[in-house]
Write an enzyme that holds these catalytic residues in place. Structure first.
Site, PDB file in Angstrom:
ATOM      1  CG  HIS A  42      -0.286  -0.188   2.515  1.00 56.56           C
ATOM      2  ND1 HIS A  42       0.091  -1.424   2.976  1.00 56.56           N
ATOM      3  CD2 HIS A  42       0.084   0.694   3.470  1.00 56.56           C
ATOM      4  CE1 HIS A  42       0.668  -1.299   4.160  1.00 56.56           C
ATOM      5  NE2 HIS A  42       0.683  -0.020   4.476  1.00 56.56           N
ATOM      6  CG  HIS A  44       0.678   5.336   4.233  1.00 54.21           C
ATOM      7  ND1 HIS A  44      -0.187   5.197   5.284  1.00 54.21           N
ATOM      8  CD2 HIS A  44       1.518   4.264   4.301  1.00 54.21           C
ATOM      9  CE1 HIS A  44       0.113   4.105   5.971  1.00 54.21           C
ATOM     10  NE2 HIS A  44       1.149   3.522   5.398  1.00 54.21           N
TER      11      HIS A  44
HETATM   12  P1  5GP Z   1       1.614   0.453   7.426  1.00 50.49           P
HETATM   13  O1  5GP Z   1       1.877   0.627   8.894  1.00 50.49           O
HETATM   14  O2  5GP Z   1       1.653  -1.013   7.051  1.00 50.49           O
HETATM   15  O3  5GP Z   1       2.476   1.298   6.530  1.00 50.49           O
HETATM   16  O4  5GP Z   1       0.147   0.992   7.178  1.00 50.49           O
HETATM   17  C1  5GP Z   1      -0.986   0.275   7.476  1.00 50.49           C
HETATM   18  C2  5GP Z   1      -2.096   1.265   7.578  1.00 50.49           C
HETATM   19  O5  5GP Z   1      -3.321   0.555   7.531  1.00 50.49           O
HETATM   20  C3  5GP Z   1      -2.088   2.060   8.882  1.00 50.49           C
HETATM   21  O6  5GP Z   1      -1.977   3.448   8.602  1.00 50.49           O
HETATM   22  C4  5GP Z   1      -3.412   1.710   9.527  1.00 50.49           C
HETATM   23  O7  5GP Z   1      -4.027   2.807  10.149  1.00 50.49           O
HETATM   24  C5  5GP Z   1      -4.244   1.212   8.368  1.00 50.49           C
HETATM   25  N1  5GP Z   1      -5.245   0.230   8.739  1.00 50.49           N
HETATM   26  C6  5GP Z   1      -5.074  -0.827   9.565  1.00 50.49           C
HETATM   27  N2  5GP Z   1      -6.209  -1.541   9.676  1.00 50.49           N
HETATM   28  C7  5GP Z   1      -7.121  -0.910   8.878  1.00 50.49           C
HETATM   29  C8  5GP Z   1      -8.490  -1.177   8.567  1.00 50.49           C
HETATM   30  O8  5GP Z   1      -9.104  -2.139   9.041  1.00 50.49           O
HETATM   31  N3  5GP Z   1      -9.103  -0.315   7.721  1.00 50.49           N
HETATM   32  C9  5GP Z   1      -8.445   0.762   7.183  1.00 50.49           C
HETATM   33  N4  5GP Z   1      -9.160   1.544   6.375  1.00 50.49           N
HETATM   34  N5  5GP Z   1      -7.164   1.040   7.461  1.00 50.49           N
HETATM   35  C10 5GP Z   1      -6.500   0.217   8.300  1.00 50.49           C
END
Ligand code: 5GP
Ligand code: ZN
Length: 135
Positions: free
Chosen positions: A101, A103
């Site tokens: 993903h 951001h």
């Molecule tokens: P990472 O930490 O892997 O770069 O980002 C994961 C992102 O996914 C985090 O910003 C977190 O807030 C988001 N996230 C985690 N669980 C969910 C969910 O169930 N729904 C949505 N919309 N975002 C989520």
């Protein structure tokens, strides 16, 4: 193509709720549930890959183009002047959800986002030495 245990695969499939803001054949964009700033979105390829390194180039290309699109939308609709795109690749780099993903984080003059490092000049010999290992 799909990991049955993956949170974002379930969101892509519509099996878990999300605030979806854009989709096309290869990608989906939806709101982050823990927004760093108002308008924080996540762009994912529909196809599952654990992270940026594992992704098929076609999916990665589609995801960055959708991120560009959503950054433009954020500027137009939210009136922000800047947007950060962020990808965390690997747990050591803060990744917490293991479906690629990007951001898309709109930036506001008074928001809480800060650089995670303090910029300072490096040693030129150390920069050259690590550059040699990267060539
Ligand atoms: P990472 O930490 O892997 O770069 O980002 C994961 C992102 O996914 C985090 O910003 C977190 O807030 C988001 N996230 C985690 N669980 C969910 C969910 O169930 N729904 C949505 N919309 N975002 C989520
Ligand atoms: Zn997945």
């Amino acid at each position: 193509m799909r990991d049955p245990d993956c949170l974002f695969c379930k969101i892509v499939a519509g099996e878990l709720p999300s605030q979806r803001v854009y989709e096309d054949d290869l990608t989906v964009a939806f709101m982050d549930i823990n927004p760093a700033t108002p308008g924080h979105m996540l762009v994912v390829p529909r196809a599952h890959s654990e992270d940026l390194l594992a992704a098929e180039p076609r999916d990665l290309e589609a995801a960055i183009v959708t991120a560009q699109r959503q950054a433009r939308v954020a500027k137009e609709r939210l009136g922000v002047e800047g947007v950060n795109l962020l990808n965390s690749c690997g747990a050591a780099a803060w990744q917490t959800v293991f479906h690629l993903h990007i951001h898309v984080i709109p930036r506001y003059p008074d928001d809480q986002m800060r650089l995670p490092w303090t910029p300072a000049p490096g040693q030129l010999d150390e920069i050259a030495a690590v550059a040699a290992r990267l060539r």
